[in-house]
Scaffold this motif. Sequence first.
Motif, short mmCIF file in Angstrom:
data_model
loop_
_atom_site.label_atom_id
_atom_site.label_comp_id
_atom_site.label_asym_id
_atom_site.label_seq_id
_atom_site.Cartn_x
_atom_site.Cartn_y
_atom_site.Cartn_z
N VAL A 47 44.62 40.46 38.80
CA VAL A 47 43.98 41.56 39.23
C VAL A 47 42.76 41.22 40.25
CG1 VAL A 47 42.26 41.60 37.16
CG2 VAL A 47 42.77 43.76 38.10
N ILE A 48 42.26 40.29 39.97
CA ILE A 48 41.23 39.65 40.95
C ILE A 48 41.87 39.69 42.33
CG2 ILE A 48 39.63 37.99 41.49
CD1 ILE A 48 39.43 37.26 38.72
N ASN A 49 43.00 39.08 42.27
CA ASN A 49 43.59 39.09 43.94
C ASN A 49 44.14 40.25 44.36
OD1 ASN A 49 43.88 36.01 44.03
ND2 ASN A 49 45.58 35.97 42.37
N ILE A 50 44.29 41.26 43.56
CA ILE A 50 44.60 42.58 44.01
C ILE A 50 43.48 43.23 44.29
CG2 ILE A 50 45.48 44.96 43.22
CD1 ILE A 50 47.29 43.28 41.26
N ILE A 51 42.46 43.33 43.70
CA ILE A 51 41.14 43.90 44.00
C ILE A 51 40.89 43.29 45.23
CG2 ILE A 51 38.68 44.49 43.47
CD1 ILE A 51 39.59 44.48 40.42
N SER A 52 40.61 42.05 45.72
CA SER A 52 40.21 41.17 46.59
C SER A 52 41.01 41.60 47.77
CB SER A 52 40.18 39.82 46.64
OG SER A 52 39.38 39.23 45.27
N ALA A 53 42.36 41.80 47.90
CA ALA A 53 43.07 42.23 48.77
C ALA A 53 42.82 43.67 49.42
CB ALA A 53 44.62 41.95 48.21
N ILE A 54 42.90 44.34 48.07
CA ILE A 54 42.45 45.92 48.52
C ILE A 54 41.14 46.00 49.13
CG2 ILE A 54 41.63 48.13 47.25
CD1 ILE A 54 43.63 47.35 45.08
N SER A 55 40.17 45.20 48.72
CA SER A 55 38.61 45.25 49.28
C SER A 55 38.88 44.82 50.94
CB SER A 55 37.85 44.28 48.71
OG SER A 55 37.71 44.40 47.28
#
Length: 406
Positions: A20-28
């Motif tokens: 989820v950290i990768n996903i949130i970072s990518a979304i950011s």
Amino acid sequence: MRLAPFIAKRYLFAKKSHNVINIISAISAIGMAIGTAALIIIMSVYNGFDSLVRSMMSNVEPDLLITPATGKVFVPEGDVYDWIYDQPSVKNMCCVLQEQVFISYDGQQGIAVCKGVDWIYEEESPLHEHISSGEFKLHRGDVPLASVGAGLAYEMGINPRFVAPIEIYFPSRTRRLSMANPLASIESIKVWPSSTFAVSSDIDADLMIVPIEKMRELLEYEKEVSAIEIRLDEGYGKEELKRLQEEIGGRLGPEFKVKDRFQQNETLYKMMKYEKAAIYMILIFVIIIIAFNIFGSLSMLIIEKRSDIETLRSLGAEDSLIKRIFVLEGWMISLTGLAAGLVIGIGIVLLQQQFGIIKMPGQFLVQAYPVILSFPDILLTTAGVAIIGYLIALLPVASFYRKSKL
């Protein structure tokens, strides 16, 4: 000093244990890219429309306008006007006599701004490029003609193909008002419509251009004018315009005002600047909201890397180094989005400039959306997004440092 960026870069691209950290970072990063691209594109579109408005206004507003400091009219006599005409940068100098009048046409009545101009304006005015119907002429032999704004022509039913004259009325300056016969105290002239022009809705709604000798007849003047319009050749820039404005102002003295195009319509141009600033602030606020995703991803990353933090401390790393690592990691997310957004935004603007891909709906003056890419806008966007990304990256680090004494 290079250790913090190295570790931050590894954390940014390394696979995390919690996906989820990768996903949130990518979304950011994607959100920052979209926000940055939107800033570049919207500011460029605004620049395009701003340039279009200025270009249209330049066909009505001269580069310099001489008006009396007090009163409505003056007689343009003296060596200063010969000096102006002899300047190499001056393309032409026109006499203008303008007043608000009452008009009547084929049973329709209304109010108009009647602008009397001389033969130089008739021959060399840029208004020739904006004629929507008929031909821009103010004389047909001894017959006085008029060019009417498209909005006013539509409102009054004026058509250059019709033979009905436009009757123009104005109260006499020399005769007293007679209650027994009010019409005896009103001057009137007749002109015949030769063309209609379309510049902008505000101008087209009430402007009508007639020969200056007819305006003098209506207003009962002999040589007086209300203004002198000066237009410069295209090869001369702002420096020459400023020099000429100051020189003319000095030679004429305080009895006259010499205004550039901005000063002639100061309210409009200020409003355009304020609108652009408001657009920038609104989009920056949207980017701030998007950037809070970085807060979430960086907070989760700090929790995940607690063991690494303890290891770094055991190796002698100071708290300032540890904090710098996570701040840089969060900042890199926003900078990645910033770089991608700049490439996308600039690319789209350049494509629109070159090929006009997105067309304007309806019957407009231009076929495609006008865009102008401005280097100051790129710098302002880059600075704004970079600063926001850095400040947002500071928040979770400072918060967790206070709570858990990183």
